[in-house]
Scaffold this motif. Sequence first.
Motif, PDB file in Angstrom:
ATOM      1  N   ALA A 212       0.833  -1.207   0.000  1.00 46.34           N
ATOM      2  CA  ALA A 212       0.000   0.000   0.000  1.00 46.34           C
ATOM      3  C   ALA A 212       0.867   1.256   0.000  1.00 46.34           C
ATOM      4  CB  ALA A 212      -0.932  -0.005   1.211  1.00 46.34           C
ATOM      5  N   ALA A 213       1.910   1.265   0.832  1.00 52.99           N
ATOM      6  CA  ALA A 213       2.804   2.427   0.884  1.00 52.99           C
ATOM      7  C   ALA A 213       3.525   2.615  -0.445  1.00 52.99           C
ATOM      8  CB  ALA A 213       3.812   2.262   2.018  1.00 52.99           C
ATOM      9  N   LEU A 214       3.954   1.511  -1.057  1.00 55.23           N
ATOM     10  CA  LEU A 214       4.644   1.605  -2.345  1.00 55.23           C
ATOM     11  C   LEU A 214       3.714   2.147  -3.423  1.00 55.23           C
ATOM     12  CD1 LEU A 214       6.664  -1.742  -2.290  1.00 55.23           C
ATOM     13  CD2 LEU A 214       7.565   0.578  -2.043  1.00 55.23           C
ATOM     14  N   ALA A 215       2.445   1.735  -3.378  1.00 61.60           N
ATOM     15  CA  ALA A 215       1.480   2.236  -4.361  1.00 61.60           C
ATOM     16  C   ALA A 215       1.260   3.736  -4.180  1.00 61.60           C
ATOM     17  CB  ALA A 215       0.159   1.483  -4.220  1.00 61.60           C
ATOM     18  N   GLU A 216       1.204   4.192  -2.928  1.00 60.78           N
ATOM     19  CA  GLU A 216       1.034   5.625  -2.667  1.00 60.78           C
ATOM     20  C   GLU A 216       2.235   6.413  -3.176  1.00 60.78           C
ATOM     21  OE1 GLU A 216      -0.440   6.878   1.235  1.00 60.78           O
ATOM     22  OE2 GLU A 216      -0.820   4.764   1.661  1.00 60.78           O
ATOM     23  N   LEU A 217       3.428   5.897  -2.945  1.00 60.58           N
ATOM     24  CA  LEU A 217       4.636   6.582  -3.407  1.00 60.58           C
ATOM     25  C   LEU A 217       4.673   6.647  -4.934  1.00 60.58           C
ATOM     26  CD1 LEU A 217       7.245   5.024  -0.950  1.00 60.58           C
ATOM     27  CD2 LEU A 217       6.526   7.423  -1.008  1.00 60.58           C
ATOM     28  N   ALA A 218       4.287   5.554  -5.576  1.00 60.55           N
ATOM     29  CA  ALA A 218       4.320   5.507  -7.039  1.00 60.55           C
ATOM     30  C   ALA A 218       3.269   6.417  -7.662  1.00 60.55           C
ATOM     31  CB  ALA A 218       4.116   4.072  -7.517  1.00 60.55           C
ATOM     32  N   ALA A 219       2.205   6.716  -6.906  1.00 60.67           N
ATOM     33  CA  ALA A 219       1.097   7.512  -7.448  1.00 60.67           C
ATOM     34  C   ALA A 219       1.233   9.005  -7.162  1.00 60.67           C
ATOM     35  CB  ALA A 219      -0.228   7.002  -6.884  1.00 60.67           C
TER      36      ALA A 219
END
Length: 207
Positions: free
Chosen positions: A81-88
Motif C-alpha cells: 500500500a505504501a509503495l502504491a502511494e509513493l508511485a502515485a
Amino acid sequence: MSECSLTYTPLVSRATPMSPEERRQAIIAATLPVLLERGPEISTREIARAAGVAEGTIFRAFETKHDLIHATIHAALSPDAALAELAALPTDQSLSDRVAAVLDVLVANTARTRALFATLFGSRDGGPPPHPGKPPGHPNDARLRILAGAGEALAPYTDQLRISPAAAARILSALAFTASFGTAQPELDDSHRLADLVLRGIAEGNQ
C-alpha cells in the motif's frame, strides 16, 4: 388498454457479487481497525459487524479466527500500500512538496506498524498462536522495499539534491520514525514544515 397492462414493476439491479478473494480482502480491511482497537481478543461477531457481513461469512472465507488475524497482520505489514502511494505521487510536485508527500507516506506506514506491534505484544494473551502456514517475511524486508520506493519517488529530483535519492530516503525514514510518535513540536508534526527543515537545515539564515 387494460389496467393490468399499465402496471409497472421496476427492475431492481443487484450489485455485482464479490469474488471469494475480494470478500477476503474486504474482511481483512474491516478487521484491521478493530484489531488495533481491541487486540487479538476480538470476537468474530465484532469483526462481522465491522465488515457488514454475517458471522458465517467470515468462516467461509477463513477457517478460523486466528487465520483471519494472521492474514490481517500480513496485510498490515505488507509494504504494497505504501509503495502504491509513493508511485502515485503527482509528477508536477516541487521538491518541497515531494519531500512532504514522501514523509506523509513514511510516517503513516511507520505509525501503523508500531500500533500493530504494540497491540499484539501488549495483549493479555500475547497475541494469536503461531500460524501453521508460511510465516510472513522479515519486517526488515518490508522496510528495505519502502526505502527503495521512497528513493525512486525522489529520483526525478536528483539534480536538486546534494546526496543520492537513496541516501535522502534513509534520512526521511529516520525522521518519519520520530514523527510517527507524535510530538508537541510543530516542526515535527507537520510534514511541510518538516520538509522545509530537511531542505533548509536547522541553522538560522544563510550560514
